[in-house]
Design an enzyme around this catalytic site. Structure first.
Site, PDB file in Angstrom:
ATOM      1  N   ASP A   1      -3.154   2.441  -5.898  1.00  0.00           N
ATOM      2  CA  ASP A   1      -1.986   2.643  -5.141  1.00  0.00           C
ATOM      3  C   ASP A   1      -1.868   1.385  -4.008  1.00  0.00           C
ATOM      4  O   ASP A   1      -1.127   1.559  -3.228  1.00  0.00           O
ATOM      5  CB  ASP A   1      -2.026   3.983  -4.325  1.00  0.00           C
ATOM      6  CG  ASP A   1      -3.047   3.919  -3.247  1.00  0.00           C
ATOM      7  OD1 ASP A   1      -3.957   3.470  -3.516  1.00  0.00           O
ATOM      8  OD2 ASP A   1      -2.935   4.628  -2.271  1.00  0.00           O
ATOM      9  N   GLU A   2      -2.555   0.253  -4.514  1.00  0.00           N
ATOM     10  CA  GLU A   2      -2.764  -1.006  -3.570  1.00  0.00           C
ATOM     11  C   GLU A   2      -2.917  -2.337  -4.058  1.00  0.00           C
ATOM     12  O   GLU A   2      -3.551  -2.174  -5.271  1.00  0.00           O
ATOM     13  CB  GLU A   2      -3.964  -0.440  -2.730  1.00  0.00           C
ATOM     14  CG  GLU A   2      -3.848  -1.313  -1.483  1.00  0.00           C
ATOM     15  CD  GLU A   2      -5.429  -0.809  -0.866  1.00  0.00           C
ATOM     16  OE1 GLU A   2      -5.867  -1.751   0.174  1.00  0.00           O
ATOM     17  OE2 GLU A   2      -5.989   0.068  -1.258  1.00  0.00           O
TER      18      GLU A   2
ATOM     19  N   ASP B   1       0.682  -1.238   0.007  1.00  0.00           N
ATOM     20  CA  ASP B   1      -0.012  -0.111   0.072  1.00  0.00           C
ATOM     21  C   ASP B   1       0.770   1.051  -0.040  1.00  0.00           C
ATOM     22  O   ASP B   1       1.810   1.444   0.804  1.00  0.00           O
ATOM     23  CB  ASP B   1      -1.025   0.002   1.170  1.00  0.00           C
ATOM     24  CG  ASP B   1      -2.037   0.862   1.245  1.00  0.00           C
ATOM     25  OD1 ASP B   1      -2.238   1.448   0.103  1.00  0.00           O
ATOM     26  OD2 ASP B   1      -2.705   1.136   2.187  1.00  0.00           O
TER      27      ASP B   1
END
Lengths: 374, 414
Positions: free
Chosen positions: B109-110, B15
């Protein structure tokens, strides 16, 4: 009002009239069937501002009168009654329906609020019901189901003398069917745009009883159909239909003839691997048509069948659904594909003999799928 | 040989830390260490990302900007530029895919990674986690937190715990010791409502859930009860499943003032259609279905969808479908607070070929819109727009997309 009628006759009549009831009626009274008993006949009517339906059945009328009662409910009741005479009698603001040991009391609606049904325009001609039904089934497949383009959800009827031409398109294919009729006025020239759905209903429910009267006047907003004591009217679709006849190519140097059922079967098998929206490819070479579908990474299928080719070899891809629908509309032994070049539309027409000429009374024009490498 | 602690711990949850802020700070190094908020400055937008310095003041993702500015008036506010985030995201996902083919992105983003097959090549999971963090730092100048565990659910909690700029492995044997002290809210599927129900029963920690008989949980929560009970015992056998294609792409807009005007709604749909279609084309995708989302003044939200006759990535087609859906709704009971357009049932644009039509519009429009893409690539987004979108004041920044696995989603609060 009081009358007696046989259950089968009533059920059939109620079902037919109730099919044009709107599931979401614009005003409550339009959810009703208008029933009028008069002089040995009972008439039933429904209306949703767009489509009206009316019929008469003979009945044993003991008291004349008119009632308005929920059409869906009455249809459901009639369908489940035992096969025996049905008595219908008004009782104050209710109506009682009795059949053998079953008894129903239904609320009635004020028939005074029911709008007047549109009059049937003057009959403009007569067509054979069965021929008309077949013609309609051949063209409605190409009509659009996308109501963002309301005009294309209609079927264009062009009348020139004793010839009716039905046309429909959804921008990807076009169906044209010509059939003869007997106009009341010789040399009549008119046209109308009728919702494909309405036309399909008419074909299904009125096409089976011999002659079908078509009522259409030049400046009317309505078209009417009448057969065997049943009449229905429908508002025409408003708007200018595109000039689509010119889409048929003038010159098609490539012709291929294939046996219809063999091709239908092959398309059905090969398109099993064509995932949604992927095309089936048709490669016509001398004496052979090779069909294939699917992509390299997933499943693939191919099949070769006999074909008579005149002109250059050609490979073309179609949406399998559009192709199957079109082919299934033909009942001739052979179908002919007429091509100009691959990214141009292909014409499919009927042909009786392998060596013979094709017939032009039904033509299905199909736009191809452009393959990524084309 | 694998050390016993790391046995079976092959699931990584990676993350990015305050991702949008991180990307912006690469260009604004003078702001490092200061409270920074990425979000549109206009009235009703929400915080898309906040630096850890801003979070100290209580600023959180998805919080209305107005409230964020009240909490932290000194924060620097940066307008979001999604193109930059998408580019950074693509590079990050590329790094993940070099580590293991089993990458399941959750948002820009993860992602989850299953590194079981990478151990022989790259070392034990902890080493791989450190490698990913090092590569993201060296190649992009950004920081990421990695949680490692034997299941997706525990890996995700581990990364939440280690944030920011951290790395945490929860050995399989210590899973329960790690989970049980946590509040019930840490369990997937336990939101505010379920949390309330459980609190009324005196169930506050994961340990409480674990000790409650499953049948009792099932009675109050239904299927969620069974699910929550399993999670409380650290049981989560969902696999890391690489998603080959995004499920849907869309955009939505919250109006500064609720809108009643039909024309304005249609204009907004046109803008959303252009934006969505450009993203479809950028990913060489086509949509089979278009969905419209409306939120009224009282927050009643409805969505309607329709299948396109032929799959498309043309703004013109997307807009026509969405406009038809809007028209079908008929008279609106209230003014509209938010409007959204979503392209669904996506498929590879190159795969099936293009169904041609008699009018040839798909070609003309397709070419025009492709030219538009080129111009916008050269001169920046919104270089060319349909004329009806060029009205003064009509241009407003976009809202983040709220769909699952979508780009532009606010980062999860830490």
């Amino acid at each position: 009002m009081k009358f007696r009628v046989d259950r089968d006759v009533l059920a059939e009549a109620v079902t037919w009239t109730a099919r044009s009831l709107s599931p979401r009626p614009p005003v409550p009274v339009l959810s009703g069937l208008l029933i009028r008993a008069e002089g040995g006949m009972v008439s039933l009517a429904s209306f949703d501002y767009e489509i009206s339906a009316r019929l008469q059945i003979p009945a044993d009328v003991t008291a004349e009168g008119t009632i308005l009662v929920s059409g869906r409910l009455l249809a459901d009741i009639c369908r489940s009654l035992p096969s025996a005479p049905v008595d219908i009698e008004t009782d104050g603001s209710k109506v009682a329906l009795t059949c053998r040991n079953s008894r129903f009391n239904l609320a009635t609606m004020p028939e005074g609020d029911y709008p007047e049904l549109p009059a049937l325009p003057d009959v403009s001609g007569v067509v054979d019901g069965e021929a008309f039904a077949q013609a309609v089934s051949q063209v409605i497949i190409a009509a659009s189901r996308d109501d963002t383009l309301p005009i294309l959800t209609g079927v264009r009827m062009e009348i020139e003398g004793d010839l009716i031409t039905l046309l429909s398109t959804d921008r990807y294919r076009l169906a044209l069917r010509e059939l003869n009729w007997r106009p009341t006025t010789p040399g009549i020239s008119t046209s109308a745009l009728v919702k494909a759905k309405t036309l399909s209903e008419v074909a299904k429910t009125l096409g089976g009883s011999g002659d079908l009267n078509i009522a259409l006047s030049d400046n009317s907003e309505l078209i009417g159909f009448e057969s065997g004591g049943r009449r229905t009217t429908s508002l025409l679709v408003d708007g200018d239909y595109p000039k689509i006849r010119s889409l048929f190519p003038d010159n098609t140097p490539i012709h291929a003839t294939v046996e219809t059922t063999t091709l239908i079967e092959a398309v059905r098998r090969v398109s099993l691997v064509a995932e949604r929206n992927t095309p089936v490819r048709l490669a016509f070479t001398d004496g052979l048509l090779t069909l294939d579908a699917g992509t390299g990474e997933d499943a693939q299928a191919s099949e070769a069948i006999e074909a008579a080719l005149a002109g250059d070899e050609i490979t073309v891809a179609f949406n399998p659904h559009y192709l199957s629908e079109g082919l299934s509309a033909f009942d001739s032994k052979y179908v002919r594909f007429s091509f100009t070049t691959p990214p141009k539309p292909a014409v499919i027409s009927a042909q009786d003999d392998l060596e013979g000429e094709d017939k032009e009374d039904y033509r299905y024009l199909l736009m191809p799928v452009r393959l990524p490498n084309q | 040989m694998t050390s016993p602690d790391q046995q079976n711990c092959t699931i990584l949850h990676v993350d990015m830390d305050a991702f949008f802020v991180g990307v912006e700070l690469l260009e604004r190094p003078e702001l490092v260490g200061l409270p920074v908020i990425v979000g549109s400055a206009s009235g009703r937008a929400v915080v898309l990302s906040a630096s850890y310095e801003a979070r100290k003041y209580g600023v959180r993702s998805a919080m209305p900007m107005a409230r964020a500015r009240m909490l932290c008036p000194q924060a620097q506010i940066i307008e979001p530029s999604h193109t930059k985030y998408q580019q950074a995201s693509a590079r990050i996902m590329a790094i993940f895919r070099e580590i293991s083919p089993l990458v399941e992105p959750l948002s820009v983003d993860e992602a989850f990674l299953d590194v079981a097959g990478a151990r022989r090549r790259l070392g034990e999971p902890l080493e791989i986690g450190a490698l990913i963090r090092r590569r993201i730092s060296d190649e992009l100048g950004l920081t990421a937190t990695v949680g490692i565990a034997a299941s997706k659910f525990v890996a995700k909690i581990a990364s939440t715990h280690a944030k920011p700029d951290g790395l945490l492995l929860v050995p399989e044997a210590e899973t329960l010791a790690f989970l049980h002290p946590l509040p019930v809210g840490a369990l997937w599927g336990v939101g505010a409502k379920t949390g309330e129900v459980l609190a009324r029963l005196g169930i506050r920690t994961v340990a409480d859930v674990a000790q409650t008989p499953q049948a009792a949980l099932h009675r109050v929560l239904g299927a969620t009860g069974d699910h929550v009970h399993r999670l409380a015992w650290g049981i989560d056998d969902r696999l890391v499943t690489p998603e080959r294609m995004e499920k849907s792409i869309g955009a939505e807009e919250t109006f500064e003032k609720d809108v009643d005007d039909d024309q304005m709604l249609h204009r907004e749909l046109l803008r959303l259609a252009y934006r969505t279609a450009a993203r479809l084309r950028a990913g060489s995708l086509r949509a089979g279905t278009i969905a419209l989302k409306l939120r009224y003044s009282d927050f009643t939200t409805l969505s309607r969808s329709r299948k396109l006759q032929a799959p498309s990535n043309s703004a013109k087609q997307l807009q026509a479908a969405a406009a038809a859906l809007l028209a079908e709704l008929g008279e609106r009971p209230q003014p509209v607070r938010l409007i959204g357009l979503r392209a669904e049932q996506l498929e590879d644009a190159g795969r099936g070929g293009q169904q041609l039509s008699f009018d040839g519009h798909e070609d003309t429009w397709h070419n025009a819109e492709q030219a538009l893409d080129e111009v916008n690539r050269k001169f920046g987004a919104a270089g060319i727009l349909p004329a009806s979108l060029l009205q003064p004041g009509a241009r407003r920044p976009m809202q983040p997309d709220q769909g699952a696995g979508q780009q532009g989603q606010p980062e999860p609060g830490e």
